[in-house]
Scaffold this motif. Sequence first.
Motif, PDB file in Angstrom:
ATOM      1  N   TYR A   1      24.800   0.920  10.452  1.00 15.06           N
ATOM      2  CA  TYR A   1      26.329   1.359  10.041  1.00 15.06           C
ATOM      3  C   TYR A   1      26.679   0.765   8.786  1.00 15.06           C
ATOM      4  CZ  TYR A   1      26.765   2.359  15.081  1.00 15.06           C
ATOM      5  OH  TYR A   1      26.490   3.001  16.399  1.00 15.06           O
ATOM      6  N   PRO A   2      27.555   1.502   8.013  1.00  8.14           N
ATOM      7  CA  PRO A   2      28.165   0.938   6.766  1.00  8.14           C
ATOM      8  C   PRO A   2      28.543  -0.555   7.086  1.00  8.14           C
ATOM      9  CG  PRO A   2      29.101   2.988   7.476  1.00  8.14           C
ATOM     10  CD  PRO A   2      28.397   2.416   8.770  1.00  8.14           C
TER      11      PRO A   2
ATOM     12  N   SER B   1      23.616  13.546  21.747  1.00  8.30           N
ATOM     13  CA  SER B   1      24.279  12.979  20.665  1.00  8.30           C
ATOM     14  C   SER B   1      25.706  12.572  20.863  1.00  8.30           C
ATOM     15  CB  SER B   1      24.256  13.831  19.322  1.00  8.30           C
ATOM     16  OG  SER B   1      22.725  14.388  19.218  1.00  8.30           O
ATOM     17  N   GLN B   2      25.937  11.602  20.461  1.00  9.29           N
ATOM     18  CA  GLN B   2      27.521  11.099  20.637  1.00  9.29           C
ATOM     19  C   GLN B   2      28.071  10.494  19.448  1.00  9.29           C
ATOM     20  OE1 GLN B   2      27.045   7.786  23.373  1.00  9.29           O
ATOM     21  NE2 GLN B   2      26.125   8.867  25.033  1.00  9.29           N
ATOM     22  N   PRO B   3      29.375  10.486  19.211  1.00  5.94           N
ATOM     23  CA  PRO B   3      29.834  10.121  17.860  1.00  5.94           C
ATOM     24  C   PRO B   3      29.337   8.968  17.360  1.00  5.94           C
ATOM     25  CG  PRO B   3      31.483  11.281  19.223  1.00  5.94           C
ATOM     26  CD  PRO B   3      30.273  11.100  20.249  1.00  5.94           C
ATOM     27  N   GLY B   4      29.373   8.108  18.209  1.00  6.26           N
ATOM     28  CA  GLY B   4      28.801   6.454  17.749  1.00  6.26           C
ATOM     29  C   GLY B   4      27.422   6.482  17.291  1.00  6.26           C
ATOM     30  N   ASP B   5      26.616   7.644  17.389  1.00  5.16           N
ATOM     31  CA  ASP B   5      25.280   7.782  16.758  1.00  5.16           C
ATOM     32  C   ASP B   5      25.457   7.865  15.350  1.00  5.16           C
ATOM     33  OD1 ASP B   5      24.201   9.425  19.754  1.00  5.16           O
ATOM     34  OD2 ASP B   5      24.268   7.518  19.365  1.00  5.16           O
ATOM     35  N   SER B   6      26.726   8.342  14.773  1.00  7.76           N
ATOM     36  CA  SER B   6      26.571   8.312  13.538  1.00  7.76           C
ATOM     37  C   SER B   6      26.383   7.340  12.508  1.00  7.76           C
ATOM     38  CB  SER B   6      28.367   8.971  13.052  1.00  7.76           C
ATOM     39  OG  SER B   6      28.586  10.158  13.561  1.00  7.76           O
ATOM     40  N   ALA B   7      25.515   7.279  11.775  1.00  5.30           N
ATOM     41  CA  ALA B   7      24.779   6.281  11.098  1.00  5.30           C
ATOM     42  C   ALA B   7      24.007   6.599   9.931  1.00  5.30           C
ATOM     43  CB  ALA B   7      24.288   5.193  12.013  1.00  5.30           C
TER      44      ALA B   7
ATOM     45  N   ILE C   1      27.711  12.964  13.625  1.00 10.34           N
ATOM     46  CA  ILE C   1      27.779  13.699  14.803  1.00 10.34           C
ATOM     47  C   ILE C   1      29.291  14.398  14.762  1.00 10.34           C
ATOM     48  CG2 ILE C   1      27.731  13.230  17.447  1.00 10.34           C
ATOM     49  CD1 ILE C   1      25.093  13.229  15.902  1.00 10.34           C
ATOM     50  N   ASN C   2      29.231  15.591  14.831  1.00  8.67           N
ATOM     51  CA  ASN C   2      30.884  16.166  14.855  1.00  8.67           C
ATOM     52  C   ASN C   2      31.370  16.408  16.480  1.00  8.67           C
ATOM     53  OD1 ASN C   2      30.675  16.465  11.887  1.00  8.67           O
ATOM     54  ND2 ASN C   2      29.072  18.036  12.248  1.00  8.67           N
TER      55      ASN C   2
END
Lengths: 116, 115
Positions: free
Chosen positions: A39-40, A80-86, A114-115
């Motif tokens: 994550y950032p 896929s879930q939004p929290g997987d955005s990384a 993940i949109n």
Amino acid sequence: DQQVKQNSPSLSVQEGRISILNCDYTNSMFDYFLWYKKYPAEGPTFLISISSIKDKNEDGRFTVFLNKSAKHLSLHIVPSQPGDSAVYFCAASALGLIQGAQKLVFGQGTRLTINP
Amino acid sequence: DAMVIQNPRYQVTQFGKPVTLSCSQTLNHNVMYWYQQKSSQAPKLLFHYYDKDFNNEADTPDNFQSRRPNTSFCFLDIRSPGLGDAAMYLCATSRRHGRFNQPQHFGDGTRLSIL
């Protein structure tokens, strides 16, 4: 000479669908592979690994597949879930040759979005 | 929680002025690593300590040195930083026991800027 390559800098997937991240390597001595998630403003976090004696390893929504003949591995995230955005990093190691500590060679990373 | 802590999170130094980055761990891991990561690139291993044994990567510039005074702490010293040394520096730890290696645990990094 880049020994581990992630050819897709970014990937966008709809929530609930499957995310597939790919990684290729050139060094046939690599026998242990890992995926890290970042994550950032945070350090990479270990996600899942696979030894070269296996071709699949599963942990919940995450599955890693290894194709030794093609020198290719992939990470599947379902659903896929939004929290997987990384950013996802693939890494490889040659454990069999190492007398000392494990040394990882990383790919450049793939940014997964993940949109909703 | 056991963890890897890097200080400071952001460091600004002047061209040529020595700088030290710090890493501490509460995991009691016997291996500590330093990586350099430039923007949109893969983390690149600079060196690691396996217990007290220092292992330098062949392509790590002489400008970069490291110290590990005890199990918990490891320092990265950059003797004369150049503009090309601006990067994120990541510390990681792992435990090696026999042939078994645990996955590496990373700190959150120190972002180094050179003026």
